[in-house]
Motif scaffolding. Structure first.
Motif, mmCIF file in Angstrom:
data_model
loop_
_atom_site.group_PDB
_atom_site.id
_atom_site.type_symbol
_atom_site.label_atom_id
_atom_site.label_comp_id
_atom_site.label_asym_id
_atom_site.label_seq_id
_atom_site.Cartn_x
_atom_site.Cartn_y
_atom_site.Cartn_z
ATOM 1 N N SER A 171 0.830 -1.210 0.000
ATOM 2 C CA SER A 171 0.000 0.000 0.000
ATOM 3 C C SER A 171 0.862 1.257 0.000
ATOM 4 N N HIS A 172 1.949 1.198 0.766
ATOM 5 C CA HIS A 172 2.841 2.359 0.846
ATOM 6 C C HIS A 172 3.475 2.654 -0.508
ATOM 7 N N LEU A 173 3.933 1.613 -1.193
ATOM 8 C CA LEU A 173 4.545 1.809 -2.507
ATOM 9 C C LEU A 173 3.531 2.339 -3.521
ATOM 10 N N CYS A 174 2.307 1.830 -3.453
ATOM 11 C CA CYS A 174 1.261 2.332 -4.346
ATOM 12 C C CYS A 174 0.986 3.805 -4.072
ATOM 13 N N ASP A 175 0.913 4.166 -2.802
ATOM 14 C CA ASP A 175 0.670 5.565 -2.436
ATOM 15 C C ASP A 175 1.795 6.470 -2.931
ATOM 16 N N LEU A 176 3.041 6.028 -2.766
ATOM 17 C CA LEU A 176 4.178 6.820 -3.238
ATOM 18 C C LEU A 176 4.122 7.029 -4.746
ATOM 19 N N THR A 177 3.704 5.993 -5.469
ATOM 20 C CA THR A 177 3.625 6.107 -6.926
ATOM 21 C C THR A 177 2.494 7.047 -7.334
ATOM 22 N N HIS A 178 1.346 6.947 -6.673
ATOM 23 C CA HIS A 178 0.249 7.873 -6.948
ATOM 24 C C HIS A 178 0.682 9.319 -6.668
ATOM 25 N N GLN A 179 1.419 9.520 -5.592
ATOM 26 C CA GLN A 179 1.904 10.868 -5.266
ATOM 27 C C GLN A 179 2.837 11.395 -6.344
ATOM 28 N N GLU A 180 3.679 10.520 -6.871
ATOM 29 C CA GLU A 180 4.581 10.934 -7.946
ATOM 30 C C GLU A 180 3.797 11.289 -9.201
ATOM 31 N N LEU A 181 2.763 10.515 -9.499
ATOM 32 C CA LEU A 181 1.939 10.785 -10.685
ATOM 33 C C LEU A 181 1.182 12.098 -10.561
ATOM 34 N N ALA A 182 0.945 12.549 -9.342
ATOM 35 C CA ALA A 182 0.191 13.794 -9.124
ATOM 36 C C ALA A 182 1.057 15.039 -9.278
ATOM 37 N N LYS A 183 2.366 14.869 -9.397
ATOM 38 C CA LYS A 183 3.262 16.025 -9.524
ATOM 39 C C LYS A 183 3.186 16.628 -10.922
ATOM 40 N N ALA A 184 3.516 17.899 -10.993
ATOM 41 C CA ALA A 184 3.501 18.587 -12.291
ATOM 42 C C ALA A 184 4.565 18.007 -13.225
ATOM 43 N N ASP A 185 5.699 17.622 -12.648
ATOM 44 C CA ASP A 185 6.778 17.039 -13.438
ATOM 45 C C ASP A 185 7.071 15.646 -12.888
ATOM 46 N N VAL A 186 6.501 14.637 -13.512
ATOM 47 C CA VAL A 186 6.598 13.268 -13.005
ATOM 48 C C VAL A 186 8.005 12.714 -13.240
ATOM 49 N N ASP A 187 8.580 12.132 -12.194
ATOM 50 C CA ASP A 187 9.859 11.432 -12.314
ATOM 51 C C ASP A 187 9.553 10.023 -12.823
ATOM 52 N N GLN A 188 9.654 9.835 -14.134
ATOM 53 C CA GLN A 188 9.247 8.565 -14.729
ATOM 54 C C GLN A 188 10.199 7.424 -14.373
ATOM 55 N N ALA A 189 11.464 7.747 -14.130
ATOM 56 C CA ALA A 189 12.402 6.708 -13.711
ATOM 57 C C ALA A 189 11.996 6.161 -12.345
ATOM 58 N N LYS A 190 11.549 7.044 -11.467
ATOM 59 C CA LYS A 190 11.102 6.601 -10.144
ATOM 60 C C LYS A 190 9.839 5.756 -10.262
ATOM 61 N N VAL A 191 8.928 6.160 -11.134
ATOM 62 C CA VAL A 191 7.698 5.380 -11.356
ATOM 63 C C VAL A 191 8.052 3.980 -11.838
ATOM 64 N N ALA A 192 8.997 3.877 -12.772
ATOM 65 C CA ALA A 192 9.401 2.560 -13.282
ATOM 66 C C ALA A 192 9.986 1.708 -12.160
ATOM 67 N N ASN A 193 10.809 2.310 -11.307
ATOM 68 C CA ASN A 193 11.398 1.564 -10.198
ATOM 69 C C ASN A 193 10.334 1.064 -9.229
ATOM 70 N N LEU A 194 9.384 1.933 -8.876
ATOM 71 C CA LEU A 194 8.345 1.542 -7.929
ATOM 72 C C LEU A 194 7.453 0.449 -8.510
ATOM 73 N N LEU A 195 7.136 0.552 -9.789
ATOM 74 C CA LEU A 195 6.363 -0.512 -10.426
ATOM 75 C C LEU A 195 7.130 -1.827 -10.411
ATOM 76 N N ARG A 196 8.417 -1.745 -10.607
ATOM 77 C CA ARG A 196 9.236 -2.958 -10.584
ATOM 78 C C ARG A 196 9.188 -3.612 -9.208
ATOM 79 N N ALA A 197 9.236 -2.797 -8.154
ATOM 80 C CA ALA A 197 9.176 -3.341 -6.794
ATOM 81 C C ALA A 197 7.875 -4.081 -6.535
ATOM 82 N N LEU A 198 6.827 -3.725 -7.270
ATOM 83 C CA LEU A 198 5.501 -4.324 -7.080
ATOM 84 C C LEU A 198 5.258 -5.528 -7.992
ATOM 85 N N SER A 199 6.273 -5.967 -8.710
ATOM 86 C CA SER A 199 6.116 -7.010 -9.728
ATOM 87 C C SER A 199 5.401 -8.248 -9.219
ATOM 88 N N ALA A 200 5.833 -8.766 -8.083
ATOM 89 C CA ALA A 200 5.285 -10.029 -7.578
ATOM 90 C C ALA A 200 3.870 -9.879 -7.041
#
Length: 372
Positions: free
Chosen positions: A240-269
């Motif tokens: 849940s925490h990782l999902c929340d962090l990713t949603h917060q990143e998506l809400a920014k005016a300038d999304v850090d897409q590398a961070k989004v890719a990393n967080l999605l990778r952490a959620l793979s399993a």
């Protein structure tokens, strides 16, 4: 960062095989070979993430009763971990086997691999291999060496499952995530330590440390940590925490897409979890998110989050508008080989709701196939 420390494995395990009497003509699968040797064993996919395969699944794959669940370029990349009695260090075979167009294991290749093993050992499976036998075993065409970070992940998972002590880098990693060292002092954190930490994420102290540290981690730690976490089923509070962090990143005016890719990778399993399915849908719908690494992470790691027709169609439409055709075709070929997503992809191929761009991309793929 000290990379891939203490990745211990052994690809010459035959000396641990024992069998007083064995009819070689009766051995038709690797499962039978291991069972006749009296070994305990576990099977892991090494192609996408480090994922344990049940013995029942592996036996069905060996007998061509079901497709291999995690193919990569029509190959099954597996680690066979086995040991006898209370052996301190298990042995590992890394084996890459071809798959047919249906995703079924190539029976001739499997039989050839077994024949190489039996030829090298003769009828006495308990013997120590000679130098010549070692050479024959190591030079067979089905051996492969996984990436170092996967070796580190497998090492940590096997040690955890066998209730063995983690590597010497684990305690330093725990101390780092506690914040006592300062999050900028990451240079002594090793990838093996990160894998040990991720494999033991169920421990409450590790969970609490990680939840408090995640927002403060530098990229030098975040990326390899997410790579280590991709192999683990995460506790719900961490997920849940990782999902929340990713949603917060998506809400920014300038999304850090590398961070989004990393967080999605952490959620793979955990990609089939509804929270992750919802997150991936938001990523796909986000206008700013067009980076190829994000899209590849979804297709190669989070495919269960796009496994129904609606989600998959949205992903394909985004993909066709943001990558070159060769990349689109490569991702399509990868997805259609996955048993869990193939049915939905076949529906998308015929859907009347396809855009003109998607129709054209599909048509070009099949034109190229026919041309070959």
């Amino acid at each position: 960062m000290e990379l891939y420390s203490n990745c211990i494995y052994n690809i010459a395990p035959i000396q641990c095989l024992t069998a007083e009497t064995t009819n070689m003509n009766q051995i038709s699968t690797l499962s039978e070979l291991l069972q006749l040797s009296g070994s305990s064993y576990r099977i892991f996919d090494m192609g996408r993430t480090v994922t344990k395969l049940s013995k029942q699944t592996f036996e069905k794959v060996e007998q061509a009763m079901q497709p291999y669940p995690y193919p990569v370029q029509r190959q099954a990349c597996i680690a066979i971990v086995f040991w006898q009695n209370n052996a301190a260090t298990p042995f590992i075979w890394f084996v890459k086997m071809p798959l047919d167009e249906r995703g079924l294991l190539n029976q001739a290749a499997r039989n050839h691999f077994i024949a190489i093993i039996l030829e090298a050992l003769g009828k006495d499976l308990s013997q120590d291999p000679t130098e010549k036998q070692e050479e024959l075993l190591k030079s067979n065409p089905y051996n492969f060496t996984p990436a170092q970070y996967k070796l580190a992940a497998l090492n940590s998972i096997v040690k955890r499952d066998l209730k063995q002590k983690a590597s010497q880098y684990y305690e330093h990693c725990q101390l780092y995530f506690s914040g006592k060292l300062g999050f900028d002092n990451w240079q002594g954190v090793g990838v093996q330590g990160l894998c040990d930490f991720a494999s033991r994420i169920e421990q409450s102290d590790n969970q609490q440390s990680l939840l408090g540290a995640f927002k403060q981690l530098p990229n030098q730690v975040l990326a390899p940590l997410c790579s280590a976490m991709e192999n683990q089923k995460l506790p719900i509070n961490v997920l849940s925490h990782l999902c929340d962090l990713t949603h917060q990143e998506l809400a920014k005016a300038d999304v850090d897409q590398a961070k989004v890719a990393n967080l999605l990778r952490a959620l793979s399993a955990c990609s089939a979890n509804p929270l992750v399915v919802d997150l991936v849908s938001n990523v796909v719908e986000h206008e700013q998110v067009t980076d190829i690494n994000v899209l590849l992470t979804i297709s190669s790691r989070n495919w269960l989050a796009i496994s129904n027709e609606k989600q998959l169609m949205a992903f394909l439409e985004k993909l066709v508008l943001n990558v070159e055709h060769d990349v689109f075709a490569g991702i399509f070929q990868d997805l259609i080989a996955l048993p869990d997503i193939r049915p939905a992809l076949m529906i998308c191929l015929r859907s009347p709701e396809r855009s003109n761009a998607l129709v054209a991309a599909f048509g070009k793929i099949f034109t190229q196939v026919k041309g070959n």
